[in-house]
Write an enzyme that holds these catalytic residues in place. Structure first.
Site, PDB file in Angstrom:
ATOM      1  NE  ARG A  77      -8.010  -4.102  -9.253  1.00  0.00           N
ATOM      2  CZ  ARG A  77      -8.328  -2.804  -9.099  1.00  0.00           C
ATOM      3  NH1 ARG A  77      -9.165  -2.225  -9.925  1.00  0.00           N
ATOM      4  NH2 ARG A  77      -7.818  -2.094  -8.118  1.00  0.00           N
ATOM      5  CG  HIS A 103      -8.498  -2.430  -2.763  1.00  0.00           C
ATOM      6  ND1 HIS A 103      -7.278  -2.670  -3.375  1.00  0.00           N
ATOM      7  CD2 HIS A 103      -9.043  -1.383  -3.431  1.00  0.00           C
ATOM      8  CE1 HIS A 103      -7.117  -1.806  -4.365  1.00  0.00           C
ATOM      9  NE2 HIS A 103      -8.163  -1.021  -4.422  1.00  0.00           N
ATOM     10  CD  GLN A 115      -7.617   2.744  -2.099  1.00  0.00           C
ATOM     11  OE1 GLN A 115      -7.520   2.522  -3.299  1.00  0.00           O
ATOM     12  NE2 GLN A 115      -7.423   3.957  -1.595  1.00  0.00           N
ATOM     13  CG  ASP A 134     -15.590   1.696  -2.458  1.00  0.00           C
ATOM     14  OD1 ASP A 134     -15.507   2.307  -3.554  1.00  0.00           O
ATOM     15  OD2 ASP A 134     -15.259   0.502  -2.328  1.00  0.00           O
ATOM     16  CB  CYS A 156     -10.751   3.515  -2.699  1.00  0.00           C
ATOM     17  SG  CYS A 156     -12.361   2.924  -3.239  1.00  0.00           S
ATOM     18  NE  ARG A 165      -3.591   1.912  -4.190  1.00  0.00           N
ATOM     19  CZ  ARG A 165      -4.443   1.314  -5.020  1.00  0.00           C
ATOM     20  NH1 ARG A 165      -5.588   1.888  -5.322  1.00  0.00           N
ATOM     21  NH2 ARG A 165      -4.166   0.121  -5.536  1.00  0.00           N
TER      22      ARG A 165
HETATM   23  N1   CP Z   1      -8.784   2.643  -5.965  1.00  0.00           N
HETATM   24  C1   CP Z   1      -8.426   1.783  -6.920  1.00  0.00           C
HETATM   25  O1   CP Z   1      -8.012   0.653  -6.649  1.00  0.00           O
HETATM   26  O2   CP Z   1      -8.547   2.267  -8.177  1.00  0.00           O
HETATM   27  P1   CP Z   1      -8.472   1.408  -9.514  1.00  0.00           P
HETATM   28  O3   CP Z   1      -9.673   0.482  -9.503  1.00  0.00           O
HETATM   29  O4   CP Z   1      -8.566   2.428 -10.618  1.00  0.00           O
HETATM   30  O5   CP Z   1      -7.207   0.639  -9.537  1.00  0.00           O
HETATM   31  N1  NVA Z   2     -15.215  -1.582  -3.976  1.00  0.00           N
HETATM   32  C1  NVA Z   2     -14.736  -1.148  -5.264  1.00  0.00           C
HETATM   33  C2  NVA Z   2     -13.332  -0.654  -5.144  1.00  0.00           C
HETATM   34  C3  NVA Z   2     -12.742  -0.130  -6.429  1.00  0.00           C
HETATM   35  C4  NVA Z   2     -11.340   0.373  -6.249  1.00  0.00           C
HETATM   36  C5  NVA Z   2     -14.812  -2.281  -6.253  1.00  0.00           C
HETATM   37  O1  NVA Z   2     -14.459  -3.411  -5.890  1.00  0.00           O
HETATM   38  O2  NVA Z   2     -15.233  -2.060  -7.393  1.00  0.00           O
END
Ligand code: CP
Ligand code: NVA
Length: 320
Positions: free
Chosen positions: A108, A135, A138, A230, A270, A298
């Site tokens: 990540r 993502h 997701q 989101d 999400c 997920r």
């Molecule tokens: N939706 C999602 O990716 O959640 P987290 O940021 O908690 O992993």
């Molecule tokens: N768009 C959000 C998604 C989190 C799962 C972020 O990047 O923070």
């Protein structure tokens, strides 16, 4: 089996998969969900590295539990309080170390190019657990949830409302590959990446779906089968929170917006969510909300990705 018939079986972007390959991942996810015990030794002895520059609940837990369910193990490296990847040692050196100890890497990252560099450097599969651009895991869970619910998703209207961000990009990519009629409703200046829009239009032309960009929320919501939103400020954009709250205030998903949807219209997010901002409490905690079904999926969607990328030729059917 590989998700892609490729010498570098990574999952960086769903844009790299053809419609049939995407559908195959969703089908494997449904198979694994239905027969969890049947896959309990699938990745026996396999180790996954999880390297996260940002916070996570869902992605971290579901990859860790997913590896355990498949008979393997995961080791988490939390870089959320540290300098970004590449600061202490190069991204390439990190990849060349991790590949000696593990069979796959989930990362990540802030910069999308960090995960691309990781994938280019590592001899083991690299999975994008979210970057500033995309993502994909997701969107796999999102579309799997719709496939489970409706059987056929082609021809259904899916509307993403809010910031044209990482979640939006992967959702649009996946849904157009599945033949959905995809709308993005975003304020000026916050539209999705133009290259992703072009690819979505091309995918829709191939699958019979469509892609439409609009700033009119009620027009977008009209007879929608699914409304997705989101956060307005993603991780790394915390300093813009107030400014964005003002810009996005007309894009909140309220009961009035959900009333315009089709009779079986659903609400998607999400998570994490900010009640009273991008979505009202009544909508996210109401009967149309499927946010926790998505969160559950997920786990199953990522188990499919792990099985297909780390499991070699153990899944049936040859290369997907
Ligand atoms: N939706 C999602 O990716 O959640 P987290 O940021 O908690 O992993
Ligand atoms: N768009 C959000 C998604 C989190 C799962 C972020 O990047 O923070």
């Amino acid at each position: 089996m590989c998700i892609r018939d490729s010498s570098t079986p990574d999952l960086i972007s769903l844009g790299d998969l053809g419609p049939a390959e995407l559908r195959r991942v969703i089908d494997v996810a449904c198979e694994i969900k239905a027969d969890q015990l049947g896959y309990s030794d699938f990745l026996k002895g396999k180790r996954l590295a999880m390297v996260f520059e940002k916070e996570s609940l869902r992605t971290r837990f579901t990859f860790d539990i997913g590896m355990q369910d498949l008979g393997g193990s995961a080791v988490f490296l939390d870089l959320s309080q540290a300098a970004r990847m590449g600061a202490r040692e190069s991204v390439r050196d990190m990849a060349k170390n991790l590949e000696r100890w593990t069979h796959g890497i989930v990362a990540r990252t802030y910069r999308h190019r960090t995960i691309v560099e990781l994938a280019q450097s590592a001899e083991v599969p690299v999975i994008n657990g979210l970057s500033d651009l995309l993502h994909p895991c997701q969107a796999l869970a999102d579309t799997m949830t719709l496939v489970e619910r409706w059987g056929t998703v082609a021809g259904r209207k899916l509307v993403f409302v809010g910031d044209g961000n990482n979640t939006c990009h992967s959702l649009v990519t996946a849904a157009t590959k599945l033949g959905m009629n995809v709308f993005v409703c975003a304020p000026e200046g916050y539209e999705p990446d133009a290259e992703i829009e072009r690819a979505a239009i091309a995918a829709a032309a191939e699958t019979g779906g469509s892609y439409t960009l609009t700033s009119d929320l009620m027009e977008a919501a009209d007879q929608a089968d699914a409304i997705y939103t989101d956060v307005w400020a993603s991780m790394g954009q915390e300093e813009e929170t107030e400014e964005r709250a003002a810009i996005f205030s007309d894009y909140s998903i309220t009961e009035a917006v959900m009333e315009a949807t089709s009779p079986d219209g659903v609400f998607m997010h999400c998570l994490p969510a900010h009640r009273g901002h991008e979505v009202s409490r009544g909508v996210i905690d109401g009967p149309q909300s499927i946010v926790f079904d998505i969160a559950e999926n997920r786990l199953h969607a990522q188990k499919a990705v792990l099985a297909m990328l780390l499991g070699g030729d153990k899944t049936e059917g040859g290369n997907a």
